[in-house]
Design a protein around this motif. Structure first.
Motif, mmCIF file in Angstrom:
data_model
loop_
_atom_site.group_PDB
_atom_site.id
_atom_site.type_symbol
_atom_site.label_atom_id
_atom_site.label_comp_id
_atom_site.label_asym_id
_atom_site.label_seq_id
_atom_site.Cartn_x
_atom_site.Cartn_y
_atom_site.Cartn_z
ATOM 1 N N GLU A 44 0.823 -1.258 0.026
ATOM 2 C CA GLU A 44 0.027 0.024 0.245
ATOM 3 C C GLU A 44 0.802 1.075 -0.010
ATOM 4 O OE1 GLU A 44 -3.274 2.375 2.782
ATOM 5 O OE2 GLU A 44 -2.730 0.257 3.274
ATOM 6 N N TYR A 45 1.913 1.266 0.646
ATOM 7 C CA TYR A 45 2.731 2.683 0.813
ATOM 8 C C TYR A 45 3.567 2.475 -0.308
ATOM 9 C CZ TYR A 45 0.569 2.548 5.271
ATOM 10 O OH TYR A 45 -0.217 2.381 6.283
ATOM 11 N N ILE A 46 4.046 1.419 -0.888
ATOM 12 C CA ILE A 46 4.664 1.768 -2.475
ATOM 13 C C ILE A 46 4.119 2.589 -3.253
ATOM 14 C CG2 ILE A 46 5.541 0.566 -4.560
ATOM 15 C CD1 ILE A 46 6.138 -1.909 -3.204
ATOM 16 N N VAL A 47 2.692 2.515 -3.400
ATOM 17 C CA VAL A 47 1.854 3.455 -4.117
ATOM 18 C C VAL A 47 1.772 4.889 -3.629
ATOM 19 C CG1 VAL A 47 -0.335 3.922 -4.831
ATOM 20 C CG2 VAL A 47 0.514 1.421 -4.832
ATOM 21 N N ALA A 48 1.963 5.067 -2.237
ATOM 22 C CA ALA A 48 1.937 6.295 -1.746
ATOM 23 C C ALA A 48 3.200 6.992 -1.885
ATOM 24 C CB ALA A 48 1.429 6.135 -0.343
ATOM 25 N N SER A 49 4.517 6.513 -2.134
ATOM 26 C CA SER A 49 5.734 6.975 -1.881
ATOM 27 C C SER A 49 6.275 6.461 -3.467
ATOM 28 C CB SER A 49 6.627 6.216 -0.864
ATOM 29 O OG SER A 49 5.740 6.182 0.249
ATOM 30 N N PRO A 50 5.895 7.268 -4.453
ATOM 31 C CA PRO A 50 6.434 7.129 -5.874
ATOM 32 C C PRO A 50 7.972 7.547 -5.864
ATOM 33 C CG PRO A 50 5.028 8.948 -5.932
ATOM 34 C CD PRO A 50 4.777 8.213 -4.663
ATOM 35 N N GLY A 51 8.577 8.368 -5.150
ATOM 36 C CA GLY A 51 9.650 8.937 -5.123
ATOM 37 C C GLY A 51 10.845 7.847 -4.506
ATOM 38 N N PHE A 52 10.078 6.954 -3.754
ATOM 39 C CA PHE A 52 11.051 5.953 -3.081
ATOM 40 C C PHE A 52 10.927 4.512 -3.912
ATOM 41 C CE2 PHE A 52 11.806 3.073 0.738
ATOM 42 C CZ PHE A 52 12.967 3.398 0.933
ATOM 43 N N GLN A 53 10.221 4.497 -5.326
ATOM 44 C CA GLN A 53 9.901 3.357 -5.599
ATOM 45 C C GLN A 53 11.184 2.551 -6.234
ATOM 46 O OE1 GLN A 53 6.307 3.424 -8.132
ATOM 47 N NE2 GLN A 53 5.103 4.063 -6.660
ATOM 48 N N PHE A 54 12.008 3.537 -6.793
ATOM 49 C CA PHE A 54 13.166 2.763 -7.628
ATOM 50 C C PHE A 54 14.015 2.454 -6.626
ATOM 51 C CE2 PHE A 54 15.064 6.846 -5.614
ATOM 52 C CZ PHE A 54 16.668 6.292 -5.575
ATOM 53 N N PHE A 55 14.023 2.707 -5.509
ATOM 54 C CA PHE A 55 14.629 1.704 -4.493
ATOM 55 C C PHE A 55 13.832 0.604 -3.956
ATOM 56 C CE2 PHE A 55 15.308 0.726 0.075
ATOM 57 C CZ PHE A 55 16.640 0.677 -0.012
ATOM 58 N N SER A 56 12.587 0.817 -3.661
ATOM 59 C CA SER A 56 11.822 -0.202 -2.809
ATOM 60 C C SER A 56 11.459 -1.377 -3.769
ATOM 61 C CB SER A 56 10.802 0.286 -2.070
ATOM 62 O OG SER A 56 9.867 1.129 -2.908
ATOM 63 N N VAL A 57 10.947 -1.159 -5.105
ATOM 64 C CA VAL A 57 10.102 -2.006 -5.861
ATOM 65 C C VAL A 57 10.644 -3.380 -5.912
ATOM 66 C CG1 VAL A 57 8.858 -2.664 -7.806
ATOM 67 C CG2 VAL A 57 8.453 -0.250 -6.686
ATOM 68 N N THR A 58 12.060 -3.404 -6.687
ATOM 69 C CA THR A 58 12.707 -4.350 -7.085
ATOM 70 C C THR A 58 12.903 -5.462 -6.009
ATOM 71 O OG1 THR A 58 13.640 -3.184 -8.743
ATOM 72 C CG2 THR A 58 14.706 -5.471 -8.223
ATOM 73 N N GLN A 59 13.621 -4.946 -4.853
ATOM 74 C CA GLN A 59 13.823 -5.876 -3.739
ATOM 75 C C GLN A 59 12.492 -6.289 -3.125
ATOM 76 O OE1 GLN A 59 16.324 -4.290 -0.586
ATOM 77 N NE2 GLN A 59 17.566 -2.998 -2.143
ATOM 78 N N TYR A 60 11.554 -5.658 -2.999
ATOM 79 C CA TYR A 60 10.155 -6.014 -2.335
ATOM 80 C C TYR A 60 9.670 -7.094 -3.178
ATOM 81 C CZ TYR A 60 5.161 -6.049 -1.617
ATOM 82 O OH TYR A 60 3.662 -6.370 -1.232
ATOM 83 N N CYS A 61 9.757 -7.063 -4.451
ATOM 84 C CA CYS A 61 8.997 -8.085 -5.413
ATOM 85 C C CYS A 61 9.992 -9.426 -5.380
ATOM 86 C CB CYS A 61 9.092 -7.563 -6.922
ATOM 87 S SG CYS A 61 7.883 -6.318 -7.382
ATOM 88 N N ILE A 62 11.024 -9.262 -5.371
ATOM 89 C CA ILE A 62 12.371 -10.522 -5.222
ATOM 90 C C ILE A 62 11.771 -11.285 -3.876
ATOM 91 C CG2 ILE A 62 14.496 -11.235 -4.771
ATOM 92 C CD1 ILE A 62 15.506 -8.951 -6.718
ATOM 93 N N ASP A 63 11.555 -10.728 -2.787
ATOM 94 C CA ASP A 63 11.540 -10.781 -1.161
ATOM 95 C C ASP A 63 10.245 -11.832 -1.322
ATOM 96 O OD1 ASP A 63 14.017 -10.609 -0.234
ATOM 97 O OD2 ASP A 63 13.379 -8.414 0.129
ATOM 98 N N LYS A 64 9.063 -10.995 -1.906
ATOM 99 C CA LYS A 64 7.832 -11.500 -2.088
ATOM 100 C C LYS A 64 7.725 -12.841 -2.748
ATOM 101 C CE LYS A 64 2.847 -10.308 -2.273
ATOM 102 N NZ LYS A 64 1.943 -9.300 -2.803
#
Length: 202
Positions: A167-187
């Protein structure tokens, strides 16, 4: 000119030119140190930590983040302009988790949650619109908790925390370049541990 170097560092980091980004950040840090601007130096160290985390250099990142926290302690502040202290603890928790230092990861997550306590009700749901002002911090809180629950083989609880983090990935677009890839791999790793290979491949 130091702020220009910081901007160039950020742009190169987002473009995955990590070595070039580090060069610009170091130039900015030298200037801020020379003109005695500890807050700007701390913000640069924060940027440097994100940059090296993206290249899996978690020990170096943890050192930068510890320096950020030291600066805040000396200045008696709860954050910089670009991040709250809870976010620094959240990033440190990730670093220690990746380094296999699970106890340190848990302690830093706990510290982060203490600063975020004002956003939560007893059912651990963030309150109203305020949560979007702390989107990065809350993402890291749920993400770290998901990782630690995975470590304890509490897979259903971990999946729930991954969903909360999303939910907070969507709310923080400026942080997505850092967070999305690692999040997807771990999930995806979690889905595989749960025997849900089809979900992992999505």
């Amino acid at each position: 000119i130091a702020n220009i170097y910081n901007g160039l560092g950020y742009n190169n980091c987002a473009a995955e030119n990590f070595e070039k980004a580090n060069e610009y950040y170091n130039k900015a840090l030298i200037i801020f140190d020379r003109i005695k601007e500890p807050v700007y130096a701390g913000e640069t160290l924060y940027n440097m930590a994100l940059n090296v985390m993206l290249t899996n250099e978690y020990k170096i990142a943890s050192q930068y983040l510890e320096q950020c926290l030291f600066i805040l302690k000396i200045l008696k502040r709860d954050g910089f302009r670009i991040c709250n202290i809870s976010k620094l603890f959240g990033l440190l928790a990730i670093c220690y988790y990746r380094m296999g230092k699970i106890y340190s990861s848990k302690m830093n997550l706990q510290s982060s949650m203490q600063y975020l306590d004002h956003l939560y009700t007893t059912d651990v749901n963030a309150k109203g619109a305020d949560r979007y002002l702390w989107g990065d911090d809350l993402f890291l809180c749920h993400y770290n908790n998901a990782l630690l629950l995975m470590e304890d083989e509490k897979y259903e609880e971990a999946l729930n925390e991954f969903e909360n983090a999303q939910e907070y990935i969507v709310a923080s677009p400026g942080f997505q370049f850092f967070s999305v890839t690692q999040y997807c791999i771990d999930k995806a790793t979690l889905y595989r541990r749960m025997g849900r290979e089809a979900d992992a491949e999505q």
